[in-house]
Structure formats: structure tokens, C-alpha cells
Design an enzyme around this catalytic site. Structure first.
Site, PDB file in Angstrom:
ATOM      1  N   SER A 169     -33.027 -48.390   2.297  1.00  0.00           N
ATOM      2  CA  SER A 169     -32.785 -49.391   1.254  1.00  0.00           C
ATOM      3  C   SER A 169     -32.526 -48.679  -0.060  1.00  0.00           C
ATOM      4  CB  SER A 169     -34.002 -50.302   1.102  1.00  0.00           C
ATOM      5  OG  SER A 169     -33.912 -50.970  -0.142  1.00  0.00           O
ATOM      6  N   ASP A 185     -30.025 -54.463  -1.203  1.00  0.00           N
ATOM      7  CA  ASP A 185     -30.886 -55.588  -1.581  1.00  0.00           C
ATOM      8  C   ASP A 185     -30.357 -56.303  -2.820  1.00  0.00           C
ATOM      9  OD1 ASP A 185     -33.104 -55.597   0.310  1.00  0.00           O
ATOM     10  OD2 ASP A 185     -33.534 -53.588  -0.475  1.00  0.00           O
ATOM     11  N   HIS A 201     -28.493 -57.721   2.100  1.00  0.00           N
ATOM     12  CA  HIS A 201     -29.644 -58.610   2.237  1.00  0.00           C
ATOM     13  C   HIS A 201     -29.689 -59.488   0.994  1.00  0.00           C
ATOM     14  CE1 HIS A 201     -34.363 -58.839   2.316  1.00  0.00           C
ATOM     15  NE2 HIS A 201     -33.790 -60.019   2.444  1.00  0.00           N
ATOM     16  N   MET A 208     -31.169 -62.013  -1.333  1.00  0.00           N
ATOM     17  CA  MET A 208     -32.372 -62.726  -1.771  1.00  0.00           C
ATOM     18  C   MET A 208     -31.949 -63.544  -2.979  1.00  0.00           C
ATOM     19  SD  MET A 208     -34.972 -59.563  -1.219  1.00  0.00           S
ATOM     20  CE  MET A 208     -33.626 -58.379  -1.140  1.00  0.00           C
TER      21      MET A 208
HETATM   22  C1  DX5 Z   1     -37.863 -56.002  -0.506  1.00  0.00           C
HETATM   23  C2  DX5 Z   1     -36.566 -55.426   0.017  1.00  0.00           C
HETATM   24  C3  DX5 Z   1     -36.695 -54.183   0.800  1.00  0.00           C
HETATM   25  C4  DX5 Z   1     -37.322 -53.032   0.079  1.00  0.00           C
HETATM   26  C5  DX5 Z   1     -38.068 -52.230   1.089  1.00  0.00           C
HETATM   27  O1  DX5 Z   1     -37.630 -57.279  -0.997  1.00  0.00           O
HETATM   28  O2  DX5 Z   1     -35.913 -56.379   0.855  1.00  0.00           O
HETATM   29  O3  DX5 Z   1     -35.474 -53.809   1.413  1.00  0.00           O
HETATM   30  O4  DX5 Z   1     -36.427 -52.201  -0.576  1.00  0.00           O
HETATM   31  O5  DX5 Z   1     -38.717 -51.204   0.427  1.00  0.00           O
HETATM   32  P1  DX5 Z   1     -39.905 -50.368   1.081  1.00  0.00           P
HETATM   33  O6  DX5 Z   1     -39.349 -49.691   2.306  1.00  0.00           O
HETATM   34  O7  DX5 Z   1     -40.275 -49.464  -0.008  1.00  0.00           O
HETATM   35  O8  DX5 Z   1     -40.980 -51.374   1.458  1.00  0.00           O
HETATM   36 ZN    ZN Z   2     -34.132 -55.757   2.084  1.00  0.00          ZN
END
Ligand code: DX5
Ligand code: ZN
Length: 227
Positions: A8, A35, A67, A69
């Protein structure tokens, strides 16, 4: 099962993003996890289609796993398709018409996926699973990197894996949040095939060595080999 590692970029150095993505792919990552946060569906604000397009222009050819959000979802889908997204995943509760959003992503030439927060039930999969390329299970509440893995999501993963296998579908099962060398093997054993890791990968090393992600990607693969 063939496993894919999806760093990510939320935890990358945004001032040097192209170089960070090049380095992590060179170290053996398979997918770029991208993200998108809107300070409305989640309490944080990140990057949009312009940055996705910039990575493509920079020369990134690996799949980009967008992704979303964001709420609403539909307005931004064509923009990400034009910007070079491969997968576009969204949270069902962020769309008024889930089936329509899935179709919109498919018609735009991208691979659709649904994302489930840790406490969100899986019931919509009954009517959508055969239309998806990806199911993404959140193992933290969305909005921030660096949070702790929520263990009940392993049960959820086993349930989704069963649904995919029973229906003999070719749908990827991805997990996102708190994944690293200490738990990736257990996650794989629960039926997950695609692993997002942000802080575990980009937080692994801070120096400027272009090979600095080799050892963390190798450590994740070594754990997956034991699954
Ligand atoms: C959180 C994101 C993730 C995040 C994961 O809302 O969707 O993709 O970057 O980060 P780590 O691996 O640090 O939990
Ligand atoms: Zn994510």
C-alpha cells in the site's frame, strides 16, 4: 495457490512516489495498492486519479489496485478507469446501488471488487460474488495505515474462501490492514491469496538504497512458502 503481495503506497514517501513504486516492484511485489480517501467516508484525505495517471506516465505497468474509501462512488469510477486503474474496489455501504456500481466499473474496463469493513456482514456477496474479480476484507477499520490486525477477520476469510470455492469462481481474496511477516502465514492459511501491506513494507527501511525492499518482500514470501 499463487500468492500476490500488494504494497500500500499510503505508507510510501509521497515526495518520491514513482521511485518508491519502482523499487518495491523491483523487489518482487506484484500489485500496487492505491488507497483513495475522501475525508467523508473515512476521516482522512489522500490521493486521486491524477496520481494514478502520474504513476502510469512514469512507466508503472504492474496492476494498480484502487481501493476507494469514498462516498459517493460512481462519479469517480470513470476517472480512475481513464487514469489506468486495473482493479477498482469499493465499500458496499458507500454506494446506493451496488449492482450498478459493479457494472459501471466493468463497463469502464476495470476489474470490480467489494470491500468489507471488520464488522460489515457479507450478505451482499450472495448476489454479487459471481460478478466480482476481487473480495477485499479489511482487517483494520479503514482510514489509516499502521493499525493492529483484527483477528476475527480470519474467520471471515475462511467463509469467503468457502463461498468462492463452492461456486468454483475465479475471484481473488485480498486482505488489508496490519499484515506483516508475523501473521501473513496465518492469513494465507485462512484462504487469502492477495496481501496488502503498507507500514510493514514501506516502514521496513528508511535509507535510500534502491534494493531496500528486497529483504521485507523476501521475508513475506518465505512465510507464504510455509503456508
Ligand atoms: C487503510 C488502508 C490500508 C493501509 C494498510 O484504510 O486501506 O491499505 O494502508 O496499512 P498497514 O499495512 O500499515 O495496516
Ligand atoms: Zn487499502
Amino acid at each position: 495457490m499463487s500468492y500476490r503481495i500488494a504494497p500500500s503506497i499510503l505508507s510510501a514517501d509521497f515526495a518520491r512516489l514513482g521511485e518508491e513504486v519502482d523499487n518495491v516492484l523491483k523487489s518482487g511485489a506484484d500489485i500496487v495498492h492505491f488507497d483513495v480517501m475522501d475525508n467523508h467516508y473515512v476521516p482522512n484525505l489522500t490521493i486521486g486519479p491524477l496520481v494514478c495517471e502520474a504513476l502510469r506516465k512514469h512507466g508503472v505497468t504492474a496492476p494498480i489496485d484502487v481501493h476507494l474509501m469514498v462516498k459517493p462512488v460512481d462519479r469517480i469510477v470513470p476517472d480512475f478507469a481513464k487514469a489506468g486503474a486495473t482493479y477498482i474496489t469499493f465499500h458496499p455501504e458507500a454506494s446506493e446501488h451496488i449492482d450498478r456500481t459493479i457494472a459501471l466499473i466493468r463497463e469502464a474496463g476495470c476489474k470490480p471488487g467489494l470491500v468489507f469493513n471488520p464488522a460489515t456482514p457479507l450478505d451482499v456477496l450472495e448476489w454479487t460474488l459471481d460478478k466480482l474479480d476481487m473480495v477485499l476484507l479489511m482487517s483494520v477499520n479503514p482510514g489509516f495505515g499502521g493499525q493492529k490486525f483484527i483477528p476475527h477477520v480470519l474467520d471471515k476469510a475462511r467463509r469467503v474462501r468457502r463461498m468462492i470455492d463452492e461456486r468454483k469462481l475465479n475471484v481473488s481474496l485480498e486482505i488489508d490492514g496490519g499484515v506483516g511477516p508475523a501473521n501473513i502465514r496465518a492469513v494465507a492459511q485462512a484462504g487469502v491469496d492477495t496481501f496488502v501491506a503498507g507500514s510493514a513494507v514501506f516502514g521496513a527501511c528508511k535509507d535510500s538504497d534502491p534494493n531496500r525492499y528486497d529483504s521485507i518482500i523476501a521475508a513475506l514470501r518465505a512465510e507464504l512458502a510455509k503456508a
